[in-house]
Scaffold this active site. Structure first.
Site, PDB file in Angstrom:
ATOM      1  CE  LYS A  62      -3.462  -2.816   0.489  1.00 31.29           C
ATOM      2  NZ  LYS A  62      -3.513  -3.830  -0.560  1.00 31.29           N
TER       3      LYS A  62
HETATM    4  C1  LIG Z   1      -9.486  -4.320  -0.830  1.00 26.09           C
HETATM    5  C2  LIG Z   1      -8.686  -4.967   0.255  1.00 26.09           C
HETATM    6  N1  LIG Z   1      -9.271  -5.236   1.437  1.00 26.09           N
HETATM    7  C3  LIG Z   1      -8.587  -5.798   2.453  1.00 26.09           C
HETATM    8  C4  LIG Z   1      -7.258  -6.122   2.328  1.00 26.09           C
HETATM    9  C5  LIG Z   1      -6.542  -6.766   3.472  1.00 26.09           C
HETATM   10  O1  LIG Z   1      -5.565  -5.910   3.994  1.00 26.09           O
HETATM   11  P1  LIG Z   1      -4.538  -6.405   5.117  1.00 26.09           P
HETATM   12  O2  LIG Z   1      -3.459  -7.166   4.409  1.00 26.09           O
HETATM   13  O3  LIG Z   1      -4.047  -5.154   5.750  1.00 26.09           O
HETATM   14  O4  LIG Z   1      -5.310  -7.265   6.065  1.00 26.09           O
HETATM   15  C6  LIG Z   1      -6.593  -5.859   1.122  1.00 26.09           C
HETATM   16  C7  LIG Z   1      -5.179  -6.206   0.964  1.00 26.09           C
HETATM   17  O5  LIG Z   1      -4.623  -6.212  -0.096  1.00 26.09           O
HETATM   18  C8  LIG Z   1      -7.326  -5.272   0.056  1.00 26.09           C
HETATM   19  O6  LIG Z   1      -6.754  -4.990  -1.114  1.00 26.09           O
END
Ligand SMILES: Cc1ncc(COP(=O)(O)O)c(C=O)c1O
Length: 379
Positions: A184
């Site tokens: 990110k």
């Molecule tokens: C749209 C979306 N939601 C949730 C997540 C999950 O994020 P995390 O890895 O911080 O749990 C991601 C991760 O790529 C994502 O792209």
């Protein structure tokens, strides 16, 4: 000659982040503490929200969002299948049923129409994703959710810095969930945040992320007198550490620069690929701006080679591109569900790919990526 390797994403981590992490370690306070509180405050301010609750990931943020809405067994929550699988999984964590809706081709996002098509009397909430950083139409979806008496949770995992109707994504959201994974634009290694405006929900979310305790461990530790905590409900350990928050605070300072740089890279791709038949690039919607967290291109048969052939050719040329965003309903974890056809989702996931965009990408690298695509298109 060294072999050229162009990664799809590289986090921007410098000496300042290393120093900030070291300072947190030297302070002796490494678990959730003052730096987390400061990061919550600064991040919420950046995205136009009143409150921030830092957690261990966006996945745990989504889980907590559904808990604070008291969603559980028997409830349905509408989600896009066209998303990282964590969006749908969060619904299952609380015992509710995810219901997949299709997305629109231009943004990859849910619309009022695609939500309405799968809405039932058991629908309690929608998790709409600002996919790859492209904002969904917040005005249209928030207003429809109000009319239908549904809670709208915004999965803003990819959308730090993106805007809609001149405001940062996050401003005016009931609950927005953010990710600080290294893919990110702002990273803390792993990490997440919920932003919102409701102070009462904030208190409960802080409790839920910390075992259901009515006093945070940091406050208890800081008190000169013994503090007897109570555990008001079953909670989790979803805390962020002060080492992560220290890194996040430095990263926040970099956000405007990284945002501008990503948009400049995307504009250059758009220009250099504009004349290729059968290839379209992701773009800003009419009502907002994307941070181009994922710069995807969509191929149709006129282009010639298939998406997978293009990926293979790019890999041979040292370019680490990625398949398009996944379709959760096609994964084995969800094949037990009866899902109506989701034609746009299936087309996007089959025919799109994500090109490298990051702070270390040079014009020369970009020309190389573009050169491979142009050659494949016979141009
Ligand atoms: C749209 C979306 N939601 C949730 C997540 C999950 O994020 P995390 O890895 O911080 O749990 C991601 C991760 O790529 C994502 O792209």
């Amino acid at each position: 000659m060294t072999e050229r390797r162009i990664p799809v994403m590289v986090p921007m981590l410098g000496e300042e982040e290393a120093q900030a992490a070291a300072d947190a370690v030297r302070s002796g306070w490494v678990a959730q503490g003052p730096r987390v509180a400061e990061f919550e405050r600064r991040f919420a301010e950046t995205v136009g929200a009143g409150q921030g609750v830092a957690v261990s990931s966006c996945t745990t943020a989504l889980h907590l969002a559904l808990l604070v809405l008291n969603i559980g067994p028997g409830d349905e929550v509408i989600v896009p299948s066209f998303s990282f699988i964590a969006t749908a999984n969060a619904v299952r964590y609380v015992g509710a049923t995810p219901v997949f809706a299709d997305v629109e081709l231009s943004t990859g996002n849910l619309t009022v129409e695609t939500i309405d098509a799968v809405r039932t009397s058991r629908t309690r909430a929608v998790i709409a994703v600002h996919q790859g950083g492209v904002p969904f139409d917040v005005r249209a979806l928030r207003s429809a959710a109000r009319d239908w008496d549904l809670a709208l949770v915004e999965d803003a995992a990819c959308a730090a810095g993106s805007t809609a109707y001149g405001q940062p994504v996050g401003a005016g959201a009931l609950l927005a969930a953010w990710s600080f994974h290294p893919r990110k634009i702002v990273t803390t290694g792993e990490g997440g945040m919920l932003t919102l405006d409701d102070p009462e929900w904030t208190v409960r979310l802080r409790r839920l992320r910390e075992h259901g305790m009515n006093v945070s461990a940091a406050d208890r530790h800081a008190s000169a007198q013994p503090v007897l905590e109570a555990y008001l409900e079953t909670g989790w350990n979803f805390r962020m550490t002060d080492i992560q928050a220290a890194v996040g605070l430095v990263q926040l300072g970099r956000l405007p620069g990284l945002y501008a740089q990503r948009r400049a890279i995307a504009a250059r791709y758009q220009e250099l690929l504009a004349d290729l038949p059968g290839l379209t690039t992701v773009r800003d919607p009419a009502y907002g701006e994307t941070n181009y967290q994922s710069f995807w291109v969509l191929l149709d048969p006129e282009f010639g080679p298939t998406r997978d052939e293009v990926l293979a050719e790019l890999a041979t040329a040292g370019v680490s591109a990625r398949r398009g965003i996944m379709a959760s309903h096609l994964e084995p974890a969800y094949t037990d569900m009866v899902v109506p056809s989701l034609p746009v989702t299936e087309r996007l996931t089959r025919d799109s790919l994500i090109l490298p965009v990051h702070h270390a990408l040079t014009e020369n690298d970009q020309d190389h990526v573009v050169g491979v695509l142009r050659k494949l298109a016979g141009r």
